[in-house]
Design a protein around this motif. Structure first.
Motif, short mmCIF file in Angstrom:
data_model
loop_
_atom_site.label_atom_id
_atom_site.label_comp_id
_atom_site.label_asym_id
_atom_site.label_seq_id
_atom_site.Cartn_x
_atom_site.Cartn_y
_atom_site.Cartn_z
N ARG A 188 0.84 -1.19 0.00
CA ARG A 188 0.00 0.00 0.00
C ARG A 188 0.88 1.24 0.00
O ARG A 188 0.54 2.26 -0.61
N VAL A 189 2.01 1.18 0.74
CA VAL A 189 2.98 2.29 0.78
C VAL A 189 4.37 1.68 0.76
O VAL A 189 4.64 0.70 1.45
N ALA A 190 5.27 2.26 -0.04
CA ALA A 190 6.67 1.83 -0.07
C ALA A 190 7.53 3.07 -0.25
O ALA A 190 7.18 3.97 -1.01
N SER A 213 -0.29 8.81 0.31
CA SER A 213 -1.29 9.37 -0.61
C SER A 213 -2.50 8.47 -0.73
O SER A 213 -3.41 8.75 -1.50
N VAL A 214 -2.51 7.38 0.01
CA VAL A 214 -3.64 6.46 0.05
C VAL A 214 -4.14 6.37 1.49
O VAL A 214 -3.37 6.56 2.42
N HIS A 264 2.90 5.49 -3.45
CA HIS A 264 1.81 5.99 -2.61
C HIS A 264 2.31 6.84 -1.44
O HIS A 264 1.77 6.78 -0.34
N VAL A 265 3.35 7.63 -1.69
CA VAL A 265 3.86 8.58 -0.70
C VAL A 265 3.61 9.97 -1.24
O VAL A 265 4.08 10.32 -2.31
N SER A 274 -2.03 11.21 11.02
CA SER A 274 -2.22 10.65 9.69
C SER A 274 -0.90 10.29 9.01
O SER A 274 -0.89 9.76 7.90
N ASP A 275 0.22 10.58 9.67
CA ASP A 275 1.55 10.29 9.12
C ASP A 275 2.12 9.00 9.70
O ASP A 275 1.70 8.53 10.76
#
Length: 160
Positions: free
Chosen positions: A60-62, A91-92, A74-75, A132-133
């Protein structure tokens, strides 16, 4: 009757002897770890799936970070509010109660000894990043054999 009364103390002594031997681990010393050479060759390419750039993962994020974003998926943004602290804004949408971030040191782009990197769960008034981070903290072995936050630690973050 006499045999039974003799067996119990012997069994107890045997258990104590075994427990005291098990509690004394053998200490071994190891050679010092090799130092990272900043001029060592790096391997900057990943085999990306067709139609995607960056990581070849279904994450989902890398994020591959070495002082700046090297590659990401997705950052939205990375901020740096203090030494060794990085706030990654995805960003997701992520459900932070259901994610398990994996983060590791990239030793080819890092400098120093005793390098560590870890994810820090958001706790109001105790963490630097917003709720949210994704907060990442990097540390290195400093003087007097203590760990200090460091900006010299490159890392790779993956959230699947």
């Amino acid at each position: 009757m006499k045999i039974t009364s003799l067996i119990a103390p012997l069994a107890g002594a045997l258990l104590l002897a075994t427990a005291s031997n098990a509690a004394a681990p053998t200490v071994t010393t190891h050679a010092p770890l090799p130092q990272v050479n900043a001029s060592a060759p790096t391997f900057p390419t990943f085999s990306a799936k067709s139609g995607r750039s960056g990581f070849s993962t279904d994450a989902r994020v890398a994020l591959y970070f070495g002082g700046s974003i090297i590659r990401s998926l997705h950052v939205k943004k990375v901020t740096h509010p203090g030494t060794g602290i990085y706030c990654i804004e995805p960003s997701v949408p992520l459900d932070f109660s259901d994610i398990f971030p994996l983060v590791t040191v990239d030793f080819t782009r890092s400098k120093g000894t005793g390098l560590l990197v870890f994810f820090r769960q958001f706790v109001k008034k105790q963490t630097e990043c917003s709720s949210s981070d994704i907060e990442i903290v990097t540390v290195a072995l400093g003087s007097k054999s203590t760990f200090v936050q460091s900006d010299n630690v490159a890392f790779i973050l993956i959230i699947e």
